[in-house]
Design a protein around this motif. Structure first.
Motif, PDB file in Angstrom:
ATOM      1  N   LYS A   1       2.494  -2.899  -6.086  1.00  0.00           N
ATOM      2  CA  LYS A   1       2.671  -1.469  -5.802  1.00  0.00           C
ATOM      3  C   LYS A   1       2.100  -0.601  -6.920  1.00  0.00           C
ATOM      4  CE  LYS A   1       7.461  -1.109  -7.320  1.00  0.00           C
ATOM      5  NZ  LYS A   1       8.843  -0.981  -6.869  1.00  0.00           N
ATOM      6  N   GLU A   2       2.190  -1.063  -8.174  1.00  0.00           N
ATOM      7  CA  GLU A   2       1.592  -0.309  -9.282  1.00  0.00           C
ATOM      8  C   GLU A   2       0.074  -0.269  -9.130  1.00  0.00           C
ATOM      9  OE1 GLU A   2       2.749   1.462 -11.906  1.00  0.00           O
ATOM     10  OE2 GLU A   2       4.762   1.267 -11.123  1.00  0.00           O
ATOM     11  N   CYS A   3      -0.516  -1.380  -8.728  1.00  0.00           N
ATOM     12  CA  CYS A   3      -1.969  -1.437  -8.560  1.00  0.00           C
ATOM     13  C   CYS A   3      -2.421  -0.667  -7.322  1.00  0.00           C
ATOM     14  CB  CYS A   3      -2.442  -2.879  -8.527  1.00  0.00           C
ATOM     15  SG  CYS A   3      -2.323  -3.652 -10.175  1.00  0.00           S
ATOM     16  N   ALA A   4      -1.615  -0.639  -6.283  1.00  0.00           N
ATOM     17  CA  ALA A   4      -1.954   0.176  -5.111  1.00  0.00           C
ATOM     18  C   ALA A   4      -2.019   1.642  -5.522  1.00  0.00           C
ATOM     19  CB  ALA A   4      -0.931  -0.030  -3.998  1.00  0.00           C
TER      20      ALA A   4
ATOM     21  N   THR B   1       0.825  -1.207   0.000  1.00  0.00           N
ATOM     22  CA  THR B   1       0.000   0.000   0.000  1.00  0.00           C
ATOM     23  C   THR B   1       0.857   1.254   0.000  1.00  0.00           C
ATOM     24  OG1 THR B   1      -0.185  -0.118   2.385  1.00  0.00           O
ATOM     25  CG2 THR B   1      -1.981  -1.094   1.107  1.00  0.00           C
ATOM     26  N   GLN B   2       1.842   1.293  -0.848  1.00  0.00           N
ATOM     27  CA  GLN B   2       2.671   2.485  -0.981  1.00  0.00           C
ATOM     28  C   GLN B   2       1.970   3.432  -1.939  1.00  0.00           C
ATOM     29  OE1 GLN B   2       6.286   0.641  -2.368  1.00  0.00           O
ATOM     30  NE2 GLN B   2       7.246   1.010  -0.407  1.00  0.00           N
ATOM     31  N   LEU B   3       1.065   4.224  -1.419  1.00  0.00           N
ATOM     32  CA  LEU B   3       0.259   5.085  -2.262  1.00  0.00           C
ATOM     33  C   LEU B   3       1.028   6.270  -2.809  1.00  0.00           C
ATOM     34  CD1 LEU B   3      -3.047   5.026  -0.227  1.00  0.00           C
ATOM     35  CD2 LEU B   3      -2.344   3.563  -2.109  1.00  0.00           C
ATOM     36  N   ALA B   4       2.166   6.574  -2.228  1.00  0.00           N
ATOM     37  CA  ALA B   4       2.955   7.706  -2.689  1.00  0.00           C
ATOM     38  C   ALA B   4       3.842   7.325  -3.876  1.00  0.00           C
ATOM     39  CB  ALA B   4       3.827   8.240  -1.560  1.00  0.00           C
TER      40      ALA B   4
ATOM     41  N   GLY C   1       4.811   1.467 -21.735  1.00  0.00           N
ATOM     42  CA  GLY C   1       3.936   0.551 -22.430  1.00  0.00           C
ATOM     43  C   GLY C   1       3.981  -0.849 -21.869  1.00  0.00           C
ATOM     44  N   GLU C   2       3.433  -1.758 -22.612  1.00  0.00           N
ATOM     45  CA  GLU C   2       3.367  -3.137 -22.191  1.00  0.00           C
ATOM     46  C   GLU C   2       4.768  -3.705 -22.010  1.00  0.00           C
ATOM     47  OE1 GLU C   2       0.375  -5.338 -24.247  1.00  0.00           O
ATOM     48  OE2 GLU C   2      -0.919  -3.608 -24.146  1.00  0.00           O
ATOM     49  N   GLY C   3       4.903  -4.490 -20.960  1.00  0.00           N
ATOM     50  CA  GLY C   3       6.197  -5.048 -20.617  1.00  0.00           C
ATOM     51  C   GLY C   3       7.040  -4.111 -19.779  1.00  0.00           C
ATOM     52  N   SER C   4       6.501  -2.948 -19.407  1.00  0.00           N
ATOM     53  CA  SER C   4       7.272  -1.974 -18.637  1.00  0.00           C
ATOM     54  C   SER C   4       7.246  -2.262 -17.136  1.00  0.00           C
ATOM     55  CB  SER C   4       6.762  -0.552 -18.900  1.00  0.00           C
ATOM     56  OG  SER C   4       5.429  -0.418 -18.448  1.00  0.00           O
ATOM     57  N   VAL C   5       6.415  -3.226 -16.705  1.00  0.00           N
ATOM     58  CA  VAL C   5       6.296  -3.574 -15.290  1.00  0.00           C
ATOM     59  C   VAL C   5       6.690  -5.029 -15.118  1.00  0.00           C
ATOM     60  CG1 VAL C   5       4.653  -3.861 -13.390  1.00  0.00           C
ATOM     61  CG2 VAL C   5       4.422  -1.932 -14.931  1.00  0.00           C
ATOM     62  N   LYS C   6       7.425  -5.332 -14.062  1.00  0.00           N
ATOM     63  CA  LYS C   6       7.745  -6.718 -13.727  1.00  0.00           C
ATOM     64  C   LYS C   6       6.630  -7.245 -12.840  1.00  0.00           C
ATOM     65  CE  LYS C   6      12.679  -5.912 -13.874  1.00  0.00           C
ATOM     66  NZ  LYS C   6      13.898  -5.782 -13.088  1.00  0.00           N
ATOM     67  N   VAL C   7       6.373  -8.542 -12.895  1.00  0.00           N
ATOM     68  CA  VAL C   7       5.286  -9.151 -12.117  1.00  0.00           C
ATOM     69  C   VAL C   7       5.409  -8.783 -10.639  1.00  0.00           C
ATOM     70  CG1 VAL C   7       4.273 -11.340 -11.356  1.00  0.00           C
ATOM     71  CG2 VAL C   7       4.912 -11.039 -13.736  1.00  0.00           C
ATOM     72  N   GLU C   8       6.609  -8.756 -10.114  1.00  0.00           N
ATOM     73  CA  GLU C   8       6.783  -8.444  -8.689  1.00  0.00           C
ATOM     74  C   GLU C   8       6.447  -6.984  -8.360  1.00  0.00           C
ATOM     75  OE1 GLU C   8      10.975  -8.488 -10.567  1.00  0.00           O
ATOM     76  OE2 GLU C   8       9.258  -9.826 -10.604  1.00  0.00           O
ATOM     77  N   ASP C   9       6.349  -6.121  -9.375  1.00  0.00           N
ATOM     78  CA  ASP C   9       5.985  -4.720  -9.157  1.00  0.00           C
ATOM     79  C   ASP C   9       4.481  -4.474  -9.263  1.00  0.00           C
ATOM     80  OD1 ASP C   9       8.646  -3.982  -8.772  1.00  0.00           O
ATOM     81  OD2 ASP C   9       8.955  -3.591 -10.910  1.00  0.00           O
ATOM     82  N   CYS C  10       3.723  -5.484  -9.683  1.00  0.00           N
ATOM     83  CA  CYS C  10       2.278  -5.306  -9.866  1.00  0.00           C
ATOM     84  C   CYS C  10       1.561  -4.827  -8.599  1.00  0.00           C
ATOM     85  CB  CYS C  10       1.643  -6.586 -10.397  1.00  0.00           C
ATOM     86  SG  CYS C  10       2.036  -6.909 -12.138  1.00  0.00           S
TER      87      CYS C  10
ATOM     88  N   CYS D   1     -10.900  -3.381  -7.235  1.00  0.00           N
ATOM     89  CA  CYS D   1      -9.937  -2.699  -8.093  1.00  0.00           C
ATOM     90  C   CYS D   1      -8.570  -3.375  -8.002  1.00  0.00           C
ATOM     91  CB  CYS D   1      -9.840  -1.226  -7.711  1.00  0.00           C
ATOM     92  SG  CYS D   1      -8.734  -0.276  -8.790  1.00  0.00           S
ATOM     93  N   LEU D   2      -8.115  -3.643  -6.788  1.00  0.00           N
ATOM     94  CA  LEU D   2      -6.810  -4.287  -6.607  1.00  0.00           C
ATOM     95  C   LEU D   2      -6.786  -5.686  -7.217  1.00  0.00           C
ATOM     96  CD1 LEU D   2      -5.950  -3.182  -2.969  1.00  0.00           C
ATOM     97  CD2 LEU D   2      -4.757  -2.498  -5.065  1.00  0.00           C
ATOM     98  N   PHE D   3      -7.871  -6.439  -7.031  1.00  0.00           N
ATOM     99  CA  PHE D   3      -7.934  -7.790  -7.579  1.00  0.00           C
ATOM    100  C   PHE D   3      -7.794  -7.759  -9.101  1.00  0.00           C
ATOM    101  CE2 PHE D   3     -10.266 -11.253  -9.554  1.00  0.00           C
ATOM    102  CZ  PHE D   3      -9.626 -12.352  -8.996  1.00  0.00           C
ATOM    103  N   PHE D   4      -8.632  -6.968  -9.758  1.00  0.00           N
ATOM    104  CA  PHE D   4      -8.614  -6.945 -11.219  1.00  0.00           C
ATOM    105  C   PHE D   4      -7.377  -6.260 -11.774  1.00  0.00           C
ATOM    106  CE2 PHE D   4     -13.116  -7.900 -10.534  1.00  0.00           C
ATOM    107  CZ  PHE D   4     -13.198  -9.030 -11.338  1.00  0.00           C
TER     108      PHE D   4
END
Length: 82
Positions: free
Chosen positions: A26-29, A5-8, A15-24, A41-44
């Motif tokens: 924090k990106e979704c938070a 929950t690092q909202l800051a 684009g696509e491929g710019s996020v690693k699975v382990e970063d999902c 929202c977090l689930f989807f």
């Protein structure tokens, strides 16, 4: 898998491929930080992030940055990704 929950956190965008699975988480938070239905929202978002390896910048809109994220639809034809 727990949700970070690092909202800051500030997204770099990209684009696509710019996020690693382990970063999902924090990106979704970040993406869901202003959602009324935070749990859904977090689930989807995490589901979409893991498939597309991308989360649009901001807390709403900007889906054109991630075509996979933008184009994934439910059976009813509504957007699957927040």
């Amino acid at each position: 898998m727990g949700f970070v929950t690092q909202l800051a956190y500030v997204s770099k965008g990209g684009g696509e491929g710019s996020v690693k699975v382990e970063d999902c988480p924090k990106e979704c938070a970040r993406r869901c930080s202003q959602a009324h239905g935070m749990k859904a929202c977090l689930f989807f978002c995490n589901l979409c992030c893991e498939k597309c390896l991308c989360v649009p910048s901001g807390t709403y809109g900007n889906k054109e940055e991630c075509p996979c994220y933008e184009n994934w639809k439910t059976r009813e034809g509504t957007p699957k990704c927040p």
